[in-house]
Design a protein around this motif. Structure first.
Motif, short mmCIF file in Angstrom:
data_model
loop_
_atom_site.label_atom_id
_atom_site.label_comp_id
_atom_site.label_asym_id
_atom_site.label_seq_id
_atom_site.Cartn_x
_atom_site.Cartn_y
_atom_site.Cartn_z
N ARG A 90 -17.12 -96.42 -94.13
CA ARG A 90 -15.95 -95.69 -93.64
C ARG A 90 -16.41 -94.49 -92.82
NH1 ARG A 90 -11.29 -94.65 -97.73
NH2 ARG A 90 -13.08 -94.28 -99.04
N GLY A 91 -15.82 -94.33 -91.66
CA GLY A 91 -16.11 -93.15 -90.83
C GLY A 91 -17.07 -93.47 -89.69
N ARG A 92 -17.23 -92.46 -88.85
CA ARG A 92 -18.07 -92.60 -87.65
C ARG A 92 -19.49 -92.18 -87.97
NH1 ARG A 92 -20.28 -90.11 -83.34
NH2 ARG A 92 -19.78 -90.91 -81.27
N PRO A 93 -20.46 -93.09 -87.81
CA PRO A 93 -21.86 -92.68 -88.01
C PRO A 93 -22.22 -91.58 -87.02
CG PRO A 93 -21.69 -95.08 -87.87
CD PRO A 93 -20.35 -94.53 -87.48
N SER A 94 -23.01 -90.62 -87.45
CA SER A 94 -23.29 -89.45 -86.59
C SER A 94 -23.99 -89.85 -85.29
CB SER A 94 -24.13 -88.43 -87.36
OG SER A 94 -25.32 -89.03 -87.81
N ALA A 95 -24.75 -90.92 -85.30
CA ALA A 95 -25.48 -91.31 -84.08
C ALA A 95 -24.80 -92.46 -83.33
CB ALA A 95 -26.91 -91.69 -84.44
N ALA A 96 -23.52 -92.71 -83.62
CA ALA A 96 -22.81 -93.79 -82.92
C ALA A 96 -22.84 -93.53 -81.41
CB ALA A 96 -21.38 -93.88 -83.42
N ASN A 97 -23.07 -94.57 -80.63
CA ASN A 97 -23.11 -94.40 -79.17
C ASN A 97 -22.12 -95.30 -78.44
OD1 ASN A 97 -24.48 -96.76 -79.62
ND2 ASN A 97 -26.41 -96.11 -78.70
N CYS A 98 -21.23 -95.96 -79.19
CA CYS A 98 -20.14 -96.68 -78.56
C CYS A 98 -19.07 -96.95 -79.61
CB CYS A 98 -20.63 -97.99 -77.94
SG CYS A 98 -21.36 -99.13 -79.11
N GLN A 99 -17.87 -97.26 -79.13
CA GLN A 99 -16.78 -97.54 -80.06
C GLN A 99 -15.74 -98.41 -79.39
OE1 GLN A 99 -15.60 -93.29 -80.47
NE2 GLN A 99 -13.52 -94.05 -80.09
N GLY A 100 -14.99 -99.10 -80.22
CA GLY A 100 -13.92 -99.95 -79.70
C GLY A 100 -12.75 -99.93 -80.65
N SER A 101 -11.56 -100.13 -80.10
CA SER A 101 -10.34 -100.09 -80.92
C SER A 101 -9.46 -101.29 -80.62
CB SER A 101 -9.55 -98.81 -80.62
OG SER A 101 -10.28 -97.68 -81.01
N SER A 102 -8.64 -101.60 -81.59
CA SER A 102 -7.66 -102.65 -81.40
C SER A 102 -6.40 -102.25 -82.17
CB SER A 102 -8.22 -103.98 -81.92
OG SER A 102 -7.29 -105.02 -81.68
N THR A 103 -5.25 -102.38 -81.50
CA THR A 103 -3.96 -102.05 -82.12
C THR A 103 -3.14 -103.32 -82.24
OG1 THR A 103 -4.01 -99.84 -81.14
CG2 THR A 103 -1.87 -100.63 -81.91
N GLY A 104 -2.60 -103.53 -83.42
CA GLY A 104 -1.82 -104.74 -83.66
C GLY A 104 -0.34 -104.55 -83.41
N ASN A 105 0.41 -105.65 -83.49
CA ASN A 105 1.86 -105.57 -83.37
C ASN A 105 2.46 -104.70 -84.46
OD1 ASN A 105 1.84 -107.25 -81.17
ND2 ASN A 105 2.17 -109.11 -82.37
N CYS A 106 1.73 -104.56 -85.55
CA CYS A 106 2.18 -103.71 -86.66
C CYS A 106 2.13 -102.23 -86.28
CB CYS A 106 1.32 -103.96 -87.89
SG CYS A 106 -0.45 -103.70 -87.59
N GLY A 107 1.43 -101.91 -85.17
CA GLY A 107 1.32 -100.52 -84.73
C GLY A 107 0.08 -99.82 -85.25
N ASP A 108 -0.69 -100.51 -86.09
CA ASP A 108 -1.89 -99.90 -86.67
C ASP A 108 -3.11 -100.15 -85.78
OD1 ASP A 108 -0.34 -99.22 -88.88
OD2 ASP A 108 -0.78 -101.13 -89.86
N THR A 109 -4.03 -99.20 -85.83
CA THR A 109 -5.24 -99.30 -85.01
C THR A 109 -6.48 -99.26 -85.89
OG1 THR A 109 -4.14 -98.16 -83.17
CG2 THR A 109 -6.55 -98.17 -83.15
N ILE A 110 -7.41 -100.17 -85.61
CA ILE A 110 -8.74 -100.13 -86.24
C ILE A 110 -9.73 -99.76 -85.16
CG2 ILE A 110 -10.56 -101.44 -87.42
CD1 ILE A 110 -8.43 -103.24 -88.59
N THR A 111 -10.62 -98.83 -85.46
CA THR A 111 -11.69 -98.46 -84.55
C THR A 111 -13.03 -98.76 -85.21
OG1 THR A 111 -10.34 -96.68 -83.61
CG2 THR A 111 -12.71 -96.56 -83.22
N ILE A 112 -13.92 -99.37 -84.45
CA ILE A 112 -15.28 -99.64 -84.94
C ILE A 112 -16.24 -98.80 -84.12
CG2 ILE A 112 -17.12 -101.38 -85.12
CD1 ILE A 112 -14.99 -102.08 -87.09
N PHE A 113 -17.15 -98.14 -84.81
CA PHE A 113 -18.18 -97.31 -84.17
C PHE A 113 -19.54 -98.00 -84.38
CE2 PHE A 113 -14.94 -94.62 -86.09
CZ PHE A 113 -14.49 -93.89 -84.99
N LEU A 114 -20.34 -98.04 -83.34
CA LEU A 114 -21.67 -98.65 -83.46
C LEU A 114 -22.73 -97.70 -82.93
CD1 LEU A 114 -20.88 -102.22 -82.06
CD2 LEU A 114 -20.97 -101.53 -84.47
N GLN A 115 -23.85 -97.71 -83.57
CA GLN A 115 -25.07 -97.11 -83.02
C GLN A 115 -25.96 -98.28 -82.64
OE1 GLN A 115 -27.50 -94.98 -85.80
NE2 GLN A 115 -29.18 -94.77 -84.33
#
Ligand code: FES
Length: 148
Positions: A37-62
């Motif tokens: 859970r959460g953004r790793p301190s050294a993450a260097n990219c991220q992506g999000s997706s929002t569903g019809n439900c209105g909720d958004t998931i964001t993934i952070f990657l290093q």
């Protein structure tokens, strides 16, 4: 007061048992304490997706040397989005960028031991967010290469 505490403990225990029965052991344990859970301190990219439900998931990657060294997630959505984001981040760890598109919503759902029909889209949201993060990485890498 002791009666109220006992009542609340029993209620919590009943709710936990019902949730475990509905979602299965793997999903229940992950829901109680979602890893990554959460953004790793050294993450260097991220992506999000929002569903019809209105909720958004964001993934952070290093990502270093085209390999995922660390991964994390954030969601403003339901419990199933928590466990789906957590699983998507976990599945990405150690993978090469070219292998990340193969992590689909079906794979996220199945690794969770399945989800309720109404919650399956949460697994697809998590996978889409992961794919978006890879796209972000490639965009940043390309931009960096063009400027060099
Ligand atoms: Fe919206 Fe799960 S992410 S209902």
């Amino acid at each position: 007061m002791a009666d109220l505490d006992t009542f609340l403990d029993e209620l919590q225990s009943t709710l936990n048992e019902q949730t475990k029965t509905a979602y299965g052991e793997e999903a229940f344990d992950r829901w109680r304490n979602p890893p990554h859970r959460g953004r790793p301190s050294a993450a260097n990219c991220q992506g999000s997706s929002t569903g019809n439900c209105g909720d958004t998931i964001t993934i952070f990657l290093q990502i270093e040397d085209d390999t995922v060294r660390d991964a994390g997630f954030h969601t403003d959505g339901c419990g199933s989005s928590q466990i789906s984001g957590s699983m998507a981040a976990e599945l990405a760890l150690g993978k090469r960028c070219e292998d990340l598109p193969a992590i689909t919503g079906e794979i996220v759902r199945d690794r969770l031991g399945g989800l309720l029909k109404d919650d399956e889209h949460c697994a697809w949201l998590a996978a889409n967010a992961l794919h978006d993060a890879v796209g972000d990485y490639y965009k940043r890498t390309l931009h960096h290469t063009e400027q060099a």
